[in-house]
Structure formats: C-alpha cells, structure tokens
Design a protein around this motif. Sequence first.
Motif, PDB file in Angstrom:
ATOM      1  N   LEU A 154     -15.614 -30.992 -64.192  1.00 30.35           N
ATOM      2  CA  LEU A 154     -16.663 -30.292 -65.015  1.00 30.35           C
ATOM      3  C   LEU A 154     -16.109 -29.738 -66.073  1.00 30.35           C
ATOM      4  CD1 LEU A 154     -19.873 -30.434 -64.717  1.00 30.35           C
ATOM      5  CD2 LEU A 154     -19.667 -28.004 -64.227  1.00 30.35           C
ATOM      6  N   ASP A 155     -16.350 -30.010 -67.474  1.00 30.88           N
ATOM      7  CA  ASP A 155     -15.983 -29.116 -68.555  1.00 30.88           C
ATOM      8  C   ASP A 155     -17.222 -28.233 -68.753  1.00 30.88           C
ATOM      9  OD1 ASP A 155     -16.333 -28.935 -71.221  1.00 30.88           O
ATOM     10  OD2 ASP A 155     -15.800 -30.841 -71.899  1.00 30.88           O
ATOM     11  N   VAL A 156     -17.072 -27.099 -69.080  1.00 32.49           N
ATOM     12  CA  VAL A 156     -17.841 -25.945 -69.404  1.00 32.49           C
ATOM     13  C   VAL A 156     -17.288 -25.542 -70.790  1.00 32.49           C
ATOM     14  CG1 VAL A 156     -18.650 -25.513 -67.018  1.00 32.49           C
ATOM     15  CG2 VAL A 156     -16.785 -23.982 -68.277  1.00 32.49           C
ATOM     16  N   VAL A 161     -12.238 -25.069 -68.875  1.00 33.90           N
ATOM     17  CA  VAL A 161     -13.096 -23.979 -69.714  1.00 33.90           C
ATOM     18  C   VAL A 161     -12.630 -24.377 -71.279  1.00 33.90           C
ATOM     19  CG1 VAL A 161     -13.638 -21.545 -70.294  1.00 33.90           C
ATOM     20  CG2 VAL A 161     -13.255 -22.276 -68.017  1.00 33.90           C
ATOM     21  N   HIS A 162     -13.714 -24.656 -71.941  1.00 34.35           N
ATOM     22  CA  HIS A 162     -13.485 -24.782 -73.408  1.00 34.35           C
ATOM     23  C   HIS A 162     -14.157 -23.775 -74.168  1.00 34.35           C
ATOM     24  CE1 HIS A 162     -11.733 -28.815 -73.933  1.00 34.35           C
ATOM     25  NE2 HIS A 162     -12.418 -29.116 -72.813  1.00 34.35           N
ATOM     26  N   GLY A 163     -13.648 -23.684 -75.667  1.00 36.86           N
ATOM     27  CA  GLY A 163     -14.539 -22.982 -76.428  1.00 36.86           C
ATOM     28  C   GLY A 163     -13.511 -22.671 -77.531  1.00 36.86           C
ATOM     29  N   SER A 174     -17.732 -37.305 -81.485  1.00 33.55           N
ATOM     30  CA  SER A 174     -18.836 -37.740 -80.470  1.00 33.55           C
ATOM     31  C   SER A 174     -19.527 -38.846 -81.014  1.00 33.55           C
ATOM     32  CB  SER A 174     -19.649 -36.591 -80.312  1.00 33.55           C
ATOM     33  OG  SER A 174     -20.310 -36.585 -79.059  1.00 33.55           O
ATOM     34  N   GLN A 175     -20.037 -39.578 -80.098  1.00 37.68           N
ATOM     35  CA  GLN A 175     -20.543 -40.957 -80.538  1.00 37.68           C
ATOM     36  C   GLN A 175     -19.923 -41.863 -81.348  1.00 37.68           C
ATOM     37  OE1 GLN A 175     -23.255 -42.260 -79.297  1.00 37.68           O
ATOM     38  NE2 GLN A 175     -24.472 -43.316 -80.744  1.00 37.68           N
ATOM     39  N   VAL A 176     -18.765 -41.880 -80.920  1.00 43.33           N
ATOM     40  CA  VAL A 176     -17.446 -42.801 -81.638  1.00 43.33           C
ATOM     41  C   VAL A 176     -17.700 -44.138 -81.143  1.00 43.33           C
ATOM     42  CG1 VAL A 176     -15.087 -43.061 -82.031  1.00 43.33           C
ATOM     43  CG2 VAL A 176     -16.368 -40.528 -81.878  1.00 43.33           C
ATOM     44  N   GLY A 213     -10.642 -35.570 -74.141  1.00 46.96           N
ATOM     45  CA  GLY A 213     -11.924 -35.305 -74.617  1.00 46.96           C
ATOM     46  C   GLY A 213     -12.839 -36.524 -74.366  1.00 46.96           C
ATOM     47  N   GLY A 214     -14.315 -36.468 -74.797  1.00 47.60           N
ATOM     48  CA  GLY A 214     -15.233 -37.436 -74.861  1.00 47.60           C
ATOM     49  C   GLY A 214     -15.372 -38.121 -76.021  1.00 47.60           C
ATOM     50  N   GLY A 215     -16.627 -38.435 -76.346  1.00 49.04           N
ATOM     51  CA  GLY A 215     -16.937 -39.270 -77.573  1.00 49.04           C
ATOM     52  C   GLY A 215     -17.563 -40.675 -77.373  1.00 49.04           C
ATOM     53  N   TYR A 216     -17.563 -41.337 -76.123  1.00 47.31           N
ATOM     54  CA  TYR A 216     -17.979 -42.714 -76.052  1.00 47.31           C
ATOM     55  C   TYR A 216     -19.274 -43.002 -76.585  1.00 47.31           C
ATOM     56  CZ  TYR A 216     -13.483 -42.012 -73.700  1.00 47.31           C
ATOM     57  OH  TYR A 216     -12.196 -41.516 -73.522  1.00 47.31           O
ATOM     58  N   GLY A 217     -19.710 -43.936 -77.471  1.00 49.64           N
ATOM     59  CA  GLY A 217     -20.653 -43.919 -78.067  1.00 49.64           C
ATOM     60  C   GLY A 217     -21.678 -44.727 -77.167  1.00 49.64           C
ATOM     61  N   GLY A 254     -19.430 -36.982 -72.172  1.00 52.23           N
ATOM     62  CA  GLY A 254     -20.820 -36.168 -71.811  1.00 52.23           C
ATOM     63  C   GLY A 254     -22.147 -37.027 -71.852  1.00 52.23           C
ATOM     64  N   ARG A 255     -22.122 -37.594 -73.280  1.00 52.28           N
ATOM     65  CA  ARG A 255     -23.045 -38.619 -73.665  1.00 52.28           C
ATOM     66  C   ARG A 255     -23.467 -39.714 -72.919  1.00 52.28           C
ATOM     67  NH1 ARG A 255     -24.976 -38.248 -78.981  1.00 52.28           N
ATOM     68  NH2 ARG A 255     -22.966 -37.349 -79.361  1.00 52.28           N
ATOM     69  N   ALA A 256     -21.973 -40.328 -72.495  1.00 57.17           N
ATOM     70  CA  ALA A 256     -21.821 -41.909 -71.878  1.00 57.17           C
ATOM     71  C   ALA A 256     -22.343 -41.700 -70.464  1.00 57.17           C
ATOM     72  CB  ALA A 256     -20.417 -42.194 -72.282  1.00 57.17           C
ATOM     73  N   LEU A 280     -31.261 -33.251 -87.196  1.00 60.15           N
ATOM     74  CA  LEU A 280     -29.946 -32.783 -87.277  1.00 60.15           C
ATOM     75  C   LEU A 280     -28.772 -33.714 -87.901  1.00 60.15           C
ATOM     76  CD1 LEU A 280     -28.490 -30.107 -87.374  1.00 60.15           C
ATOM     77  CD2 LEU A 280     -27.823 -30.297 -84.904  1.00 60.15           C
ATOM     78  N   TYR A 281     -28.973 -34.827 -87.148  1.00 61.93           N
ATOM     79  CA  TYR A 281     -27.822 -36.074 -87.360  1.00 61.93           C
ATOM     80  C   TYR A 281     -28.599 -37.251 -87.872  1.00 61.93           C
ATOM     81  CZ  TYR A 281     -25.760 -32.828 -83.731  1.00 61.93           C
ATOM     82  OH  TYR A 281     -25.443 -31.752 -82.741  1.00 61.93           O
ATOM     83  N   ASN A 282     -29.936 -37.309 -88.168  1.00 62.07           N
ATOM     84  CA  ASN A 282     -30.683 -38.688 -88.452  1.00 62.07           C
ATOM     85  C   ASN A 282     -30.396 -39.554 -87.559  1.00 62.07           C
ATOM     86  OD1 ASN A 282     -31.888 -40.328 -90.161  1.00 62.07           O
ATOM     87  ND2 ASN A 282     -30.134 -41.146 -91.232  1.00 62.07           N
ATOM     88  N   SER A 297     -30.227 -29.728 -73.664  1.00 62.50           N
ATOM     89  CA  SER A 297     -29.301 -28.765 -73.952  1.00 62.50           C
ATOM     90  C   SER A 297     -29.462 -28.062 -75.223  1.00 62.50           C
ATOM     91  CB  SER A 297     -27.905 -29.255 -73.534  1.00 62.50           C
ATOM     92  OG  SER A 297     -27.725 -30.270 -74.527  1.00 62.50           O
ATOM     93  N   MET A 298     -29.940 -28.718 -76.283  1.00 64.62           N
ATOM     94  CA  MET A 298     -30.058 -28.295 -77.948  1.00 64.62           C
ATOM     95  C   MET A 298     -31.582 -27.918 -77.929  1.00 64.62           C
ATOM     96  SD  MET A 298     -27.533 -30.580 -79.724  1.00 64.62           S
ATOM     97  CE  MET A 298     -27.333 -29.705 -81.267  1.00 64.62           C
ATOM     98  N   SER A 299     -32.412 -27.658 -76.787  1.00 68.23           N
ATOM     99  CA  SER A 299     -33.845 -27.232 -77.135  1.00 68.23           C
ATOM    100  C   SER A 299     -34.038 -26.070 -77.528  1.00 68.23           C
ATOM    101  CB  SER A 299     -34.709 -27.801 -75.822  1.00 68.23           C
ATOM    102  OG  SER A 299     -34.278 -27.108 -74.868  1.00 68.23           O
TER     103      SER A 299
HETATM  104  N1  LLP Z   1     -15.210 -32.706 -75.010  1.00 66.90           N
HETATM  105  C1  LLP Z   1     -15.148 -31.649 -75.804  1.00 66.90           C
HETATM  106  C2  LLP Z   1     -14.209 -30.927 -76.028  1.00 66.90           C
HETATM  107  C3  LLP Z   1     -16.227 -31.610 -76.763  1.00 66.90           C
HETATM  108  O1  LLP Z   1     -16.265 -30.832 -77.731  1.00 66.90           O
HETATM  109  C4  LLP Z   1     -17.324 -32.610 -76.344  1.00 66.90           C
HETATM  110  C5  LLP Z   1     -18.636 -32.711 -77.315  1.00 66.90           C
HETATM  111  C6  LLP Z   1     -17.160 -33.397 -75.452  1.00 66.90           C
HETATM  112  C7  LLP Z   1     -16.029 -33.552 -74.722  1.00 66.90           C
HETATM  113  C8  LLP Z   1     -18.196 -34.487 -74.869  1.00 66.90           C
HETATM  114  O2  LLP Z   1     -18.534 -35.515 -75.964  1.00 66.90           O
HETATM  115  P1  LLP Z   1     -19.392 -36.670 -75.754  1.00 66.90           P
HETATM  116  O3  LLP Z   1     -18.714 -37.788 -74.693  1.00 66.90           O
HETATM  117  O4  LLP Z   1     -20.484 -36.048 -75.424  1.00 66.90           O
HETATM  118  O5  LLP Z   1     -19.596 -37.396 -77.022  1.00 66.90           O
HETATM  119  N2  LLP Z   1     -24.740 -32.184 -80.213  1.00 66.90           N
HETATM  120  C9  LLP Z   1     -23.955 -33.346 -80.682  1.00 66.90           C
HETATM  121  C10 LLP Z   1     -22.904 -33.625 -79.983  1.00 66.90           C
HETATM  122  C11 LLP Z   1     -21.868 -32.524 -80.104  1.00 66.90           C
HETATM  123  C12 LLP Z   1     -20.643 -32.911 -79.004  1.00 66.90           C
HETATM  124  C13 LLP Z   1     -19.657 -31.551 -78.929  1.00 66.90           C
HETATM  125  N3  LLP Z   1     -18.575 -31.785 -78.032  1.00 66.90           N
HETATM  126  C14 LLP Z   1     -25.123 -34.575 -80.580  1.00 66.90           C
HETATM  127  O6  LLP Z   1     -26.191 -34.649 -80.444  1.00 66.90           O
HETATM  128  O7  LLP Z   1     -24.656 -35.910 -80.998  1.00 66.90           O
END
Ligand code: LLP
Length: 481
Positions: free
Chosen positions: A113-115, A136-138, A239-241, A289-293, A335-337, A380-382, A441-443
């Motif tokens: 888990l990434d927090v 732990v991130h931040g 993210s969303q790549v 990291g993450g980012g998978y669209g 996260g998203r994927a 926020l992001y269209n 999570s962004m509510s």
């Molecule tokens: N790891 C790190 C260090 C991150 O900053 C993020 C997302 C992830 C992993 C997870 O990325 P994912 O797989 O979910 O793309 N609020 C925005 C997205 C912000 C993402 C921030 N960091 C949205 O609603 O599109």
Amino acid sequence: MDLLSKGPGFAHLYADASLPEFSTDQFNALPPHVWPMNAHRDDDGQVAIAGVRLVDLANKYGTPLMVVDEDDFRARCRAMADAFDGPGHVHYASKAFLTVGIARWVASEGLCLDVASDGELDVALRAGFPPERITVHGNNKLDSTLTKAVQAGVGHIVIDSRQEVDRLGKIARDAGVRQEVLIRVTPGVHADTHEFIATSHEDQKFGLSLACGAAKDAVLAAMDYDSLAVAGLHCHVGSQVFDADGFSLAAERLLGLMADLHHQLGRYGSDGGVEKKDVKDSLDILDLGGGYGIAYSASDSPLDVRSVADDLKARVHKAAHDLHFDPPTLMVEPGRAIAGPSTVTVYTVGTIKDVPTDERSTRRYLAVDGGMSDNIRPALYNAHYDGRVINRLMHGNPIPTRLVGSHCESGDILVEDGIYPDDIEVGDRIALAGTGAYCFSMSSRYNMFCRPAVVAVRDGHERVMVRRETIDDLLALDEDC
Ligand code: LLP
C-alpha cells in the motif's frame, strides 16, 4: 466516436439536431471496458452489479450513492500482481480510493500500500494493514508523520527533498531504527496527460531533479546516515497516462543514475560488473509509480497493463545488463487502474430544462442530486464520464444533453457535451461509470452537501463501507459560537 460524452464544443456540430449514428440501443448498452466487470442490464432495463440492482440500493441508501464491485477491484489487484511478477511488487496507491474495507481487500490480495499523508497512514494502520508492506509518500511530510511511520515499522519511506534526508535520518536514529528509504527522482519526462497530473518534468514540486544532480546528492547524503538504508529509486511520471514510452524512458534514466552511484561507490568489480557484499544501501529497487490510463468513455481504450509490464521489464533488464548490474526489483504504484473501473455513482434526475444555445437550437440540462462535491474531476481536469439511465430502457431520440449537478456554480457539470435520449424523466436514475478513483477521495462538503454512502456489492449481497454523511456529521466540528 463516443456520442455519450465527448470533448468540449462537440455538440455545436449537431445544432440542427441531425445526430449521426446514434441509436438508443447504444445508450442502453454498458460498454464492458468502462463499466464494472459484473455490471449487467436485465431485459426490463434494470442494471445490476454482482446481482444487486442499483435501483434497490438507491432506494435503500439514497442518492448520490457509490457502488463498488468488489470482485472487479480484487480482479484488478490480481491482474496487476500477475503483470508485475507478484503482489509484493504492486503498491496500491490509496489516494485513489481508501476506506478501511478497501485497505483490507488490498491486504488480503497480498498487495502493498502506498500512503501519501498522515490520514492515509492512519487509516491503513487502523485497518491492520501490515506496516512492512506500506510505503509512505509526500512532498512535505510532517515530522509527526515520519515518526509515526518509523515507529510503526513501515517498509519504505520515499524521500522527496534534501531536507527530508536529515529530518528522517535523525528521527530514525532517535527511534533506534534503520529505516529503508527510496529517493524520489524527477527524471525530466513530461507525461502526456493533463498538466495538473504530470509529475516528473522539471519545475514542479515533486522529487529531486536528476538533471541538476539534486537526486544524486540526496542519495549520497542518505547513505551517510547509519539510520537510513537506501533501498532504491522512485519516480512517478504522471497519472492517466496512455503513452507507455514515458515509463520506460524514466526507468532508463533512473537506471543510469543507479549505475553512476555504483561507480561512485566503487562497486564495479574487476570483472566489470557490480559487486555488492552485505551493503547497507542496496539500491536494488526501481519503483516507477503509477499512472496507467483507464477508459472513461466508450471510445477510450484502457492501457494494456500486461503488455506495458512486459515491455518495461524487458527494457529494464536490457538497460541494467548494458550497465553491467543485475536488474533491480521493479515496483509499481497503480491507483486508478485498480479502483477506477470498479465503481459507479448513482444519481436521481431532479430538474430538466431545455436551454437555448443559439437562435436555432437548444440543449437539454439534466440536473442530478450530486455534482462537483462528489466528483470534482470534470470541473478540475475536464474529465469525461459515461452516464446511463439504470432504472429502465430508453427509447427516445438523441438530443444534445448536459448532465449537471446541484451546486451553486455553472461549472458544476458532470457530463458537458453528452448526447442522451429525450425520454429521460424526473426521478430516473443515472449512473456514471468509472468513478472509483479520485472521486470519493476528492469529495468535499461544498454547499454543505453530505458525502455519499459507499456500498460494496459481491455475489448478490451488499455491504455498507462508508455510511452517508449527515448534517450532524457536518455540524459535529462546528463549535456553535
Ligand atoms: N504514485 C504516486 C507517487 C502518485 O503521486 C500517484 C498519483 C500514484 C502513484 C497513483 O497514480 P495512478 O495510478 O492513480 O494514476 N486527482 C487526479 C490524479 C492525481 C494523481 C496523484 N498521484 C485525478 O483525479 O486524475
């Protein structure tokens, strides 16, 4: 082209209402790559997920309501684990969607888990998530968060600044702990996504620049602390790549830094390869990291994680081989994927207006009982979403339609340029798919709206994961003075 949720301005093409290729059957369908895997529409038009009808849930728990397909979420955990050689290599990014129950699903699937905040760490620990599997991130962690993380025995802390090296070095020393860390590197890759969610180009707040040497300095500074062990390097391109080349370019750049560090540390042996004997700073994790669209509308194709993973692994192996060291352990943080496609948000249509857009045409506005407080992403992001009526089959004619929320802002739009059938009525239920990531999570409490309940469904049964917020919850913090 996806007629249900398109880019801005598209509806003007249809000002004369001659809408091409739209059939109401299309509207009644549930695109499987967008909707949860156990979503299904019965012959009478009712949509159920995992055998539980959304209308029954809406009647019981009210709307807006978030419904999570637990098996969908778990299946995506497993698919990620398969693609990246085991659950221990996958850290679910809890910022996407975190409840105690979700943390327990992730734990039971064996993932890490990434927090990214004190609160996320607290939720994970209260859920009983094994601390050694937490990262732990931040970019601006509190000393209290670092202390809590060290004392809890978290697996890794990702250092995001030069100052954090010293802060964490001292905190770990005082706690009598040798803390494993990763150093977050900014590799200068500009992800092809919305500017707000691209995170590894220069001139933004995350990480330490590779180009100017800040990342290398931080690694060497961390290595000087006996209380820190540098286990590897981290980056997150955005993210969303959809363009996977960014991941491999970032990986290759980080591997270059690893080779440079091995050189500097004198680890290259006489045979030309890296020799590491009982070293404190193993530098053998590459966390990308993450980012998978994912697909938000029918015309989107989700990134094929399996082939991206295979490609990444091959490129990392080759680059490490070329640089004469063993390939590091590859880790990822999706996260998203994992969370995104598992969930839908159900709303009730309250008000319908036909609004003139020019002298010749109108647009229908369907107002639902939530909006930017439960889903800020379109504003926020269209971001685009796939919305469908889930309580009956539609038979009407397609018309330009905007799905809006109930907040006091004209930008409170959920679907900006939709083409929906014209027989949607007050009281109909509309669900948006793909709302599992970054919605709950962004509510917010904007306009003193109460946050929706979150209900998980599985095998014909539902379980409330988060109850609906009440006005008493909102007022609980108000000191009434
Ligand atoms: N790891 C790190 C260090 C991150 O900053 C993020 C997302 C992830 C992993 C997870 O990325 P994912 O797989 O979910 O793309 N609020 C925005 C997205 C912000 C993402 C921030 N960091 C949205 O609603 O599109």
